[in-house]
Design a protein around this motif. Sequence first.
Motif, PDB file in Angstrom:
ATOM      1  N   TYR A 211      15.083  -6.611  -2.670  1.00 29.47           N
ATOM      2  CA  TYR A 211      13.969  -6.168  -3.505  1.00 29.47           C
ATOM      3  C   TYR A 211      13.164  -5.090  -2.797  1.00 29.47           C
ATOM      4  O   TYR A 211      12.844  -5.235  -1.607  1.00 29.47           O
ATOM      5  CB  TYR A 211      13.034  -7.340  -3.811  1.00 29.47           C
ATOM      6  N   GLN A 212      12.821  -4.055  -3.542  1.00 26.93           N
ATOM      7  CA  GLN A 212      11.880  -3.063  -3.033  1.00 26.93           C
ATOM      8  C   GLN A 212      10.494  -3.671  -3.121  1.00 26.93           C
ATOM      9  O   GLN A 212      10.103  -4.147  -4.189  1.00 26.93           O
ATOM     10  CB  GLN A 212      11.946  -1.800  -3.906  1.00 26.93           C
ATOM     11  N   MET A 213       9.771  -3.697  -2.015  1.00 28.54           N
ATOM     12  CA  MET A 213       8.394  -4.194  -2.099  1.00 28.54           C
ATOM     13  C   MET A 213       7.420  -3.102  -1.681  1.00 28.54           C
ATOM     14  O   MET A 213       7.769  -2.186  -0.939  1.00 28.54           O
ATOM     15  CB  MET A 213       8.208  -5.453  -1.258  1.00 28.54           C
ATOM     16  N   ALA A 214       6.204  -3.183  -2.212  1.00 29.27           N
ATOM     17  CA  ALA A 214       5.152  -2.231  -1.868  1.00 29.27           C
ATOM     18  C   ALA A 214       3.852  -3.006  -1.742  1.00 29.27           C
ATOM     19  O   ALA A 214       3.531  -3.828  -2.598  1.00 29.27           O
ATOM     20  CB  ALA A 214       5.035  -1.162  -2.939  1.00 29.27           C
ATOM     21  N   ARG A 215       3.139  -2.769  -0.639  1.00 28.68           N
ATOM     22  CA  ARG A 215       1.847  -3.450  -0.460  1.00 28.68           C
ATOM     23  C   ARG A 215       0.872  -2.459   0.161  1.00 28.68           C
ATOM     24  O   ARG A 215       1.217  -1.779   1.136  1.00 28.68           O
ATOM     25  CB  ARG A 215       2.024  -4.678   0.430  1.00 28.68           C
ATOM     26  N   ASP A 216      -0.305  -2.344  -0.440  1.00 33.16           N
ATOM     27  CA  ASP A 216      -1.272  -1.371   0.081  1.00 33.16           C
ATOM     28  C   ASP A 216      -2.161  -2.017   1.144  1.00 33.16           C
ATOM     29  O   ASP A 216      -2.038  -3.209   1.431  1.00 33.16           O
ATOM     30  CB  ASP A 216      -2.084  -0.727  -1.060  1.00 33.16           C
ATOM     31  N   LYS A 217      -3.056  -1.192   1.726  1.00 34.01           N
ATOM     32  CA  LYS A 217      -3.888  -1.686   2.830  1.00 34.01           C
ATOM     33  C   LYS A 217      -5.002  -2.607   2.351  1.00 34.01           C
ATOM     34  O   LYS A 217      -5.761  -3.140   3.150  1.00 34.01           O
ATOM     35  CB  LYS A 217      -4.464  -0.495   3.604  1.00 34.01           C
ATOM     36  N   HIS A 218      -5.097  -2.772   1.009  1.00 35.22           N
ATOM     37  CA  HIS A 218      -6.137  -3.654   0.461  1.00 35.22           C
ATOM     38  C   HIS A 218      -5.558  -4.994   0.042  1.00 35.22           C
ATOM     39  O   HIS A 218      -6.244  -5.804  -0.561  1.00 35.22           O
ATOM     40  CB  HIS A 218      -6.825  -2.967  -0.719  1.00 35.22           C
ATOM     41  N   GLY A 219      -4.248  -5.170   0.314  1.00 32.81           N
ATOM     42  CA  GLY A 219      -3.628  -6.455   0.009  1.00 32.81           C
ATOM     43  C   GLY A 219      -2.997  -6.556  -1.380  1.00 32.81           C
ATOM     44  O   GLY A 219      -2.538  -7.622  -1.770  1.00 32.81           O
ATOM     45  N   ASN A 220      -2.995  -5.464  -2.144  1.00 33.46           N
ATOM     46  CA  ASN A 220      -2.304  -5.499  -3.453  1.00 33.46           C
ATOM     47  C   ASN A 220      -0.810  -5.323  -3.225  1.00 33.46           C
ATOM     48  O   ASN A 220      -0.396  -4.406  -2.512  1.00 33.46           O
ATOM     49  CB  ASN A 220      -2.787  -4.359  -4.367  1.00 33.46           C
ATOM     50  N   ALA A 221      -0.008  -6.180  -3.860  1.00 29.81           N
ATOM     51  CA  ALA A 221       1.437  -6.096  -3.643  1.00 29.81           C
ATOM     52  C   ALA A 221       2.207  -6.188  -4.951  1.00 29.81           C
ATOM     53  O   ALA A 221       1.787  -6.884  -5.882  1.00 29.81           O
ATOM     54  CB  ALA A 221       1.881  -7.196  -2.700  1.00 29.81           C
ATOM     55  N   VAL A 222       3.303  -5.456  -5.014  1.00 24.73           N
ATOM     56  CA  VAL A 222       4.227  -5.561  -6.150  1.00 24.73           C
ATOM     57  C   VAL A 222       5.652  -5.520  -5.609  1.00 24.73           C
ATOM     58  O   VAL A 222       5.877  -5.117  -4.466  1.00 24.73           O
ATOM     59  CB  VAL A 222       4.085  -4.373  -7.146  1.00 24.73           C
ATOM     60  N   HIS A 223       6.597  -5.908  -6.471  1.00 26.68           N
ATOM     61  CA  HIS A 223       7.991  -5.602  -6.167  1.00 26.68           C
ATOM     62  C   HIS A 223       8.432  -4.536  -7.158  1.00 26.68           C
ATOM     63  O   HIS A 223       7.893  -4.468  -8.275  1.00 26.68           O
ATOM     64  CB  HIS A 223       8.871  -6.852  -6.264  1.00 26.68           C
ATOM     65  N   ALA A 262       6.516 -13.009   0.476  1.00 30.61           N
ATOM     66  CA  ALA A 262       7.134 -12.604   1.741  1.00 30.61           C
ATOM     67  C   ALA A 262       6.334 -11.472   2.377  1.00 30.61           C
ATOM     68  O   ALA A 262       6.061 -11.480   3.582  1.00 30.61           O
ATOM     69  CB  ALA A 262       8.584 -12.180   1.520  1.00 30.61           C
ATOM     70  N   ALA A 263       5.926 -10.496   1.558  1.00 28.29           N
ATOM     71  CA  ALA A 263       5.158  -9.355   2.069  1.00 28.29           C
ATOM     72  C   ALA A 263       3.833  -9.842   2.643  1.00 28.29           C
ATOM     73  O   ALA A 263       3.392  -9.395   3.711  1.00 28.29           O
ATOM     74  CB  ALA A 263       4.929  -8.335   0.956  1.00 28.29           C
ATOM     75  N   GLU A 264       3.216 -10.794   1.944  1.00 32.23           N
ATOM     76  CA  GLU A 264       1.940 -11.332   2.416  1.00 32.23           C
ATOM     77  C   GLU A 264       2.124 -12.133   3.710  1.00 32.23           C
ATOM     78  O   GLU A 264       1.296 -12.041   4.620  1.00 32.23           O
ATOM     79  CB  GLU A 264       1.308 -12.219   1.334  1.00 32.23           C
ATOM     80  N   ALA A 265       3.234 -12.871   3.777  1.00 36.10           N
ATOM     81  CA  ALA A 265       3.479 -13.753   4.929  1.00 36.10           C
ATOM     82  C   ALA A 265       3.536 -12.979   6.246  1.00 36.10           C
ATOM     83  O   ALA A 265       3.228 -13.530   7.300  1.00 36.10           O
ATOM     84  CB  ALA A 265       4.767 -14.533   4.724  1.00 36.10           C
TER      85      ALA A 265
END
Length: 497
Positions: A211-223, A262-265
């Motif tokens: 999966y492509q994941m993206a997470r910004d420096k403010h904690g917003n995440a999407v796949h 996973a990105a948050e972890a």
Amino acid sequence: MIKKVLIANRGEIALRVIRTCKALGLKTVAVYSDEDYNSLHVKQATEAYHIGKAAPRESYLNQEKILDAILKSGADAIHPGYGFLSENSDFAQLCEDNKINFIGPSAASMDLCGDKMRCKAAMLKAKVPTVPGSPDLVKDVEEALDVANEIGYPVLLKSVYGGGGRGIRLVTSDKELREAYETVTGESIAAFGKSAILVEKFLEKIRHIEYQMARDKHGNAVHIFERECSIQRRNQKLIEQTPSPAVDQKTRDRVGELVVKAAEAVDYTNLGTAEFLRADNGDFYFIEINARLQVEHPITELVSGLDLVKLQLDIANGEPLPFKQKDLHMNGYAIECRINAEDTFLDFAPSTGPVPDVTIPSGPGVRCDTYLYPGCTVSPFYDSLMAKLVTWGQTFEESRVRMLNALNDFYIQGVETSIPLYKTILKAEEYKKGNLSTDFLKRYGIIDRLTEDIKSDQKQKQDAAIAGAIMHSEFFRSKVKSSHAPSHRWKSHMDRR
Ligand code: ADP
Ligand code: ADP
Ligand code: MG
């Protein structure tokens, strides 16, 4: 705000990054080794710095030389591409220490992702399922044997620092394990300078789905959806596609939620990839995070409509993600073939040297990311990836047929390529039906089929050449006859006399 980006890489990926920087009006800085003096990335960047000899250790892996180029050029950001220093957390730390914007995750997060064991542990804590295996590193052969016997053969020995298919061995008995322990240790030390080993259950008939994941420096995440990369050789990807034929919308959403967890972890920022293995019963197991832009990112760009390098730059600039999960939709089907300079019949050995002539395919739904130009050279010092041929279609079939035609149009003179192999795969009924697995090549005897395809191709060419020669000689004879025969006008002139 980033104004000038140094690209610490070469080849197609350096060109890819330069392209987006130009579109955004940013200045670019190329670096190059002795070997790359004439490379396109050097010509296309705003400025270029020579960083040393051909061997990667002396140039593209040389942190001091690259830092020196950053400071001299006044670049305020660095894009590492993939391979080379892209997943080296010491280098990311060096950039942080020098207040240079490293376009990627923080050094701490990268460090965690780069250690397969620590990363697996973080996933277990976040309730993301991982492949069954040793709960910790194994400290010696004896402990590896104990774990293997407990989880049952076949097992994989993996270097926790492994990458690009290196540092992995399949073993089916105590005897094999003893031998492989030495090989994996040696390989890992040679490639990564250190070794630590984990034991993992070897899963059979699996698909590689990431999966492509993206997470910004403010904690917003999407796949940004999945990519299926099951067509591999030696645990390395050859062909990727999205969407995966094994993922329906419900599964996409369900695993997608795990990806965000996973990105948050690992407190991930910027773009990354969460890799999973999908067992035949449909279960997904996390294997690792690739903390960088992925080779196969273009297929995600084609179905999402996003420029992923732009997204990387925006996130690095501290901007919040410009969309939410519900705003992202998949459009159409994309396939990528990694066009490697290698000889399929010599166990995929690299094939290098001058390329006097090239024809790059094009047309609707065809994209080719490449460093090739007529007169360039494929260097023995670097990766064998010469080009990424990517096609898009409204249906999978449209994208497949476009790929087959583009492969036919792709002409690379001077080196062996993986193009013939890809034609055989793309034509296989099993591929058309989406019956993919990481052992696809072996399972369906693809290399034997390739041999047959090449034979019949040669026969067709011979027949066509013979037919062409006959036509040509008939044409020539008729020309000769007519030029000797008196012309109509001349004849009538004679008649008149
Ligand atoms: P992806 O997951 O993006 O497909 P790969 O695992 O195929 O990535 O590797 C991407 C590129 O980086 C390949 O060209 C590979 O040879 C190279 N690479 C990957 N890991 C390493 C490493 N640790 N050291 C050197 N090169 C690497
Ligand atoms: P790398 O860091 O080299 O990319 P990965 O852990 O991502 O290593 O694995 C690369 C490939 O090896 C996978 O795509 C898959 O084909 C194979 N592989 C990895 N782990 C397993 C496993 N537990 N069982 C079967 N195959 C595996
Ligand atoms: Mg991997």
